[in-house]
Design a protein around this motif. Structure first.
Motif, PDB file in Angstrom:
ATOM      1  N   LEU A  92     -12.013   4.801  -8.085  1.00 40.59           N
ATOM      2  CA  LEU A  92     -11.444   3.526  -7.457  1.00 40.59           C
ATOM      3  C   LEU A  92     -11.881   3.608  -6.034  1.00 40.59           C
ATOM      4  O   LEU A  92     -12.001   2.153  -5.829  1.00 40.59           O
ATOM      5  N   ASP A  93     -11.983   4.497  -5.268  1.00 37.46           N
ATOM      6  CA  ASP A  93     -12.376   4.180  -3.830  1.00 37.46           C
ATOM      7  C   ASP A  93     -13.928   3.744  -3.806  1.00 37.46           C
ATOM      8  O   ASP A  93     -14.273   2.787  -2.812  1.00 37.46           O
ATOM      9  N   ARG A  94     -14.755   4.211  -4.842  1.00 35.40           N
ATOM     10  CA  ARG A  94     -16.071   3.764  -5.038  1.00 35.40           C
ATOM     11  C   ARG A  94     -16.106   2.051  -5.083  1.00 35.40           C
ATOM     12  O   ARG A  94     -16.826   1.266  -4.855  1.00 35.40           O
ATOM     13  N   VAL A  95     -15.358   1.704  -6.236  1.00 36.14           N
ATOM     14  CA  VAL A  95     -15.308   0.422  -6.841  1.00 36.14           C
ATOM     15  C   VAL A  95     -14.649  -0.553  -5.537  1.00 36.14           C
ATOM     16  O   VAL A  95     -15.218  -1.559  -5.078  1.00 36.14           O
ATOM     17  N   ASN A  96     -13.583  -0.074  -4.805  1.00 36.52           N
ATOM     18  CA  ASN A  96     -13.042  -1.019  -3.628  1.00 36.52           C
ATOM     19  C   ASN A  96     -14.316  -1.128  -2.263  1.00 36.52           C
ATOM     20  O   ASN A  96     -14.325  -2.265  -1.773  1.00 36.52           O
ATOM     21  N   ALA A  97     -15.012   0.051  -2.353  1.00 40.21           N
ATOM     22  CA  ALA A  97     -15.933   0.067  -1.236  1.00 40.21           C
ATOM     23  C   ALA A  97     -17.094  -1.085  -1.853  1.00 40.21           C
ATOM     24  O   ALA A  97     -17.429  -1.864  -0.937  1.00 40.21           O
ATOM     25  N   LEU A  98     -17.288  -1.062  -3.115  1.00 36.73           N
ATOM     26  CA  LEU A  98     -18.365  -1.995  -3.593  1.00 36.73           C
ATOM     27  C   LEU A  98     -17.976  -3.429  -3.561  1.00 36.73           C
ATOM     28  O   LEU A  98     -18.693  -4.352  -3.037  1.00 36.73           O
ATOM     29  N   ARG A  99     -16.504  -3.649  -3.733  1.00 39.11           N
ATOM     30  CA  ARG A  99     -15.995  -4.998  -3.449  1.00 39.11           C
ATOM     31  C   ARG A  99     -16.221  -5.540  -2.022  1.00 39.11           C
ATOM     32  O   ARG A  99     -16.359  -6.606  -1.956  1.00 39.11           O
ATOM     33  N   GLU A 100     -15.873  -4.605  -1.219  1.00 40.40           N
ATOM     34  CA  GLU A 100     -15.685  -4.899   0.360  1.00 40.40           C
ATOM     35  C   GLU A 100     -17.070  -5.422   0.616  1.00 40.40           C
ATOM     36  O   GLU A 100     -17.243  -6.429   1.305  1.00 40.40           O
TER      37      GLU A 100
ATOM     38  N   ALA B 128      -3.666   2.781  -3.920  1.00 40.90           N
ATOM     39  CA  ALA B 128      -3.307   1.285  -4.177  1.00 40.90           C
ATOM     40  C   ALA B 128      -4.099   0.827  -5.139  1.00 40.90           C
ATOM     41  O   ALA B 128      -5.382   1.015  -4.983  1.00 40.90           O
ATOM     42  N   GLU B 129      -3.513   0.070  -5.744  1.00 40.10           N
ATOM     43  CA  GLU B 129      -4.319  -0.801  -6.731  1.00 40.10           C
ATOM     44  C   GLU B 129      -5.301  -1.790  -6.122  1.00 40.10           C
ATOM     45  O   GLU B 129      -4.919  -2.376  -5.041  1.00 40.10           O
ATOM     46  N   PRO B 130      -6.566  -2.002  -6.447  1.00 30.76           N
ATOM     47  CA  PRO B 130      -7.450  -2.965  -6.028  1.00 30.76           C
ATOM     48  C   PRO B 130      -6.972  -4.437  -5.622  1.00 30.76           C
ATOM     49  O   PRO B 130      -6.456  -4.832  -6.697  1.00 30.76           O
ATOM     50  N   THR B 131      -7.308  -4.864  -4.415  1.00 35.40           N
ATOM     51  CA  THR B 131      -6.606  -6.350  -4.383  1.00 35.40           C
ATOM     52  C   THR B 131      -7.645  -7.037  -3.812  1.00 35.40           C
ATOM     53  O   THR B 131      -7.628  -8.294  -3.659  1.00 35.40           O
ATOM     54  N   ALA B 132      -8.942  -6.751  -3.665  1.00 33.31           N
ATOM     55  CA  ALA B 132      -9.984  -7.763  -3.240  1.00 33.31           C
ATOM     56  C   ALA B 132     -10.129  -8.700  -4.145  1.00 33.31           C
ATOM     57  O   ALA B 132     -10.445  -8.661  -5.523  1.00 33.31           O
TER      58      ALA B 132
END
Length: 443
Positions: free
Chosen positions: A427-435, A5-9
């Motif tokens: 993308l998984d890495r970026v989402n993890a960093l955002r969380e 999914a596209e990042p939503t954070a």
């Protein structure tokens, strides 16, 4: 295959369906200033034949008058966009638009090549951060699901502005001379600056953003160190590929837009006004293509964000094939038809590229991220295109020089392929960093 999914954070949700009317007003006015931006930039191409005759300029000199704008944009877009993130995006937009409009008026008053070159440089200074700051403002008030569409439509404003700049500029120049053409573009820019200043404000923009985005943009973005900023901008291989691929593939529209009036004048015997008007149609096709291609990318990647990369690659390969064949055909309607078809796809990857940059960077640095994208667009494509084509034209003729241009999207396709292969992991890495960042912020 797993879909991502596209990042939503910290972003607008993908399920949001309604867009406030004021958001569309902001979009229209921001695109309107982008039209003025490119009208001021591309009116020069419409009067190339007149300047060449008046001042006895070489093709290299003509190309430098076009390329110096993109060069200044490329050099200054990043530092000015970082300043805009801190000083205020709306105030920065108004200041930049006023500067390029005044500099365009300076072009009208130039008496020789040196003065024109200096005035064009100031046009570039004024335009330097507009694209990145403008798109950051627009993306902050629209849903994530519309990113490729909005990015493609926004960037298409450059094509439509080029159409108006070349067509209106050519028409005015044919009747009143090239100075009047520059003066008309300057007047339009000043009027739009006044309207934007009255209608768009930072406070009203903030009301359209989720609290998380406003807090992120106004808090973290203001405190971020240069090291952290650079880490956010270049955190993954795929985002670097988005920057590079976007820049390289834009060499085609930059070269063709700059030299098509001269091409039509030399190889089709068209007068200045007719050549500019005809060339403007090809630029219009490019703009329509950017909007359609951006929307198509969103539709095709609705359930799989990584598919945007495949769409971008397809656009580049189609452009390469059509333009390569078209420029090797004899002069005539068939050649123009193929060139026109190639122009429809030549900037089609702009929307997907912008969406990928937004997906792979934090909202707090989106102006800086799009500044980096603008930097790549200018230094890799827009800035060198006109002058390199002019240098080649002085040695092998304009047609021979243009025949080299289609290889740029072939290189871009290879870069996008690398980005696609790394996108899922990145993308998984970026989402993890955002969380993780969100968790620290809550504490």
């Amino acid at each position: 295959m797993l879909t991502h999914a596209e990042p939503t954070a910290g972003e607008l949700t993908t399920t949001e369906t309604s867009v406030p009317a004021y958001a569309w007003v902001v979009f229209a006015l921001t695109v309107g200033l982008l039209l003025s931006d490119y009208m001021s930039r591309q009116v020069l191409n419409a009067v190339f034949p007149l300047l060449k005759t008046s001042w006895n300029l070489s093709d290299t000199q003509l190309g430098s008058l076009s390329s110096v704008v993109a060069l200044m944009v490329g050099v200054l877009t990043f530092p000015l966009s970082v300043l805009a993130d801190r000083w205020g995006r709306v105030k920065s937009i108004v200041l930049m638009a006023a500067l390029w409009s005044i500099a365009t008026l300076g072009c009208a008053l130039s008496t020789n090549y040196g003065e024109m070159l200096l005035a064009r440089a100031f046009v570039g200074i004024g335009e330097a951060a507009y694209g990145s700051v403008g798109i950051a403002v627009v993306l902050s008030i629209f849903p994530v699901r519309l990113r490729s569409t909005i990015t493609g439509a926004f960037m298409a404003g450059g094509a439509f502005g080029s159409v108006l700049g070349m067509a209106l500029g050519g028409a005015v120049a044919a009747q009143h001379g090239w100075r009047a053409a520059f003066g008309a573009m300057a007047a339009m820019g000043i009027v739009l600056v006044v309207i934007y200043r009255i209608v768009v404000t930072e406070k009203r923009i903030a009301t359209l953003q989720p609290a998380s985005v406003s807090r992120d943009a106004n808090g973290l973005g203001m405190r971020m160190s240069l090291r952290a900023l650079l880490k956010g901008l270049f955190s993954t291989r795929s985002v670097v590929c988005a920057y590079v691929g976007s820049g390289v593939h834009l060499l085609v529209p930059a070269a063709v837009w700059s030299w098509l009036p001269s091409f039509l004048n030399r190889y089709y015997g068209m007068a200045t006004g007719k050549a500019a008007a005809t060339a403007a149609l090809f630029v219009l096709v490019t703009g329509v293509g950017m909007v359609v291609c951006g929307n198509l990318a969103d539709r095709l990647s609705k359930d799989n964000g990584a598919r945007k990369w495949s769409v971008a690659i397809a656009y580049c390969l189609i452009c390469f094939a059509l333009l390569t064949v078209g420029l090797r055909m004899p002069a005539g309607p068939a050649q123009l038809a193929l060139i026109g078809a190639a122009m429809f796809f030549c900037a089609g990857a702009a929307g997907p590229s912008g969406a990928m940059v937004a997906n792979l960077t934090p909202p707090s640095i989106h102006a800086s991220a799009f500044a980096t994208l603008t930097l790549a667009n200018n230094l890799l494509g827009l800035a060198p295109a006109a002058v390199l084509t002019g240098i080649a034209a002085d040695h092998i003729g304009l047609l021979g020089a243009l025949q080299l241009v289609p290889f740029a999207p072939l290189v871009a396709a290879a870069v996008f392929l690398i980005g696609k292969r790394n996108y899922a992991v990145d993308l998984d890495r970026v989402n993890a960093l955002r969380e993780e960042a969100g968790g620290h912020a809550q504490r």
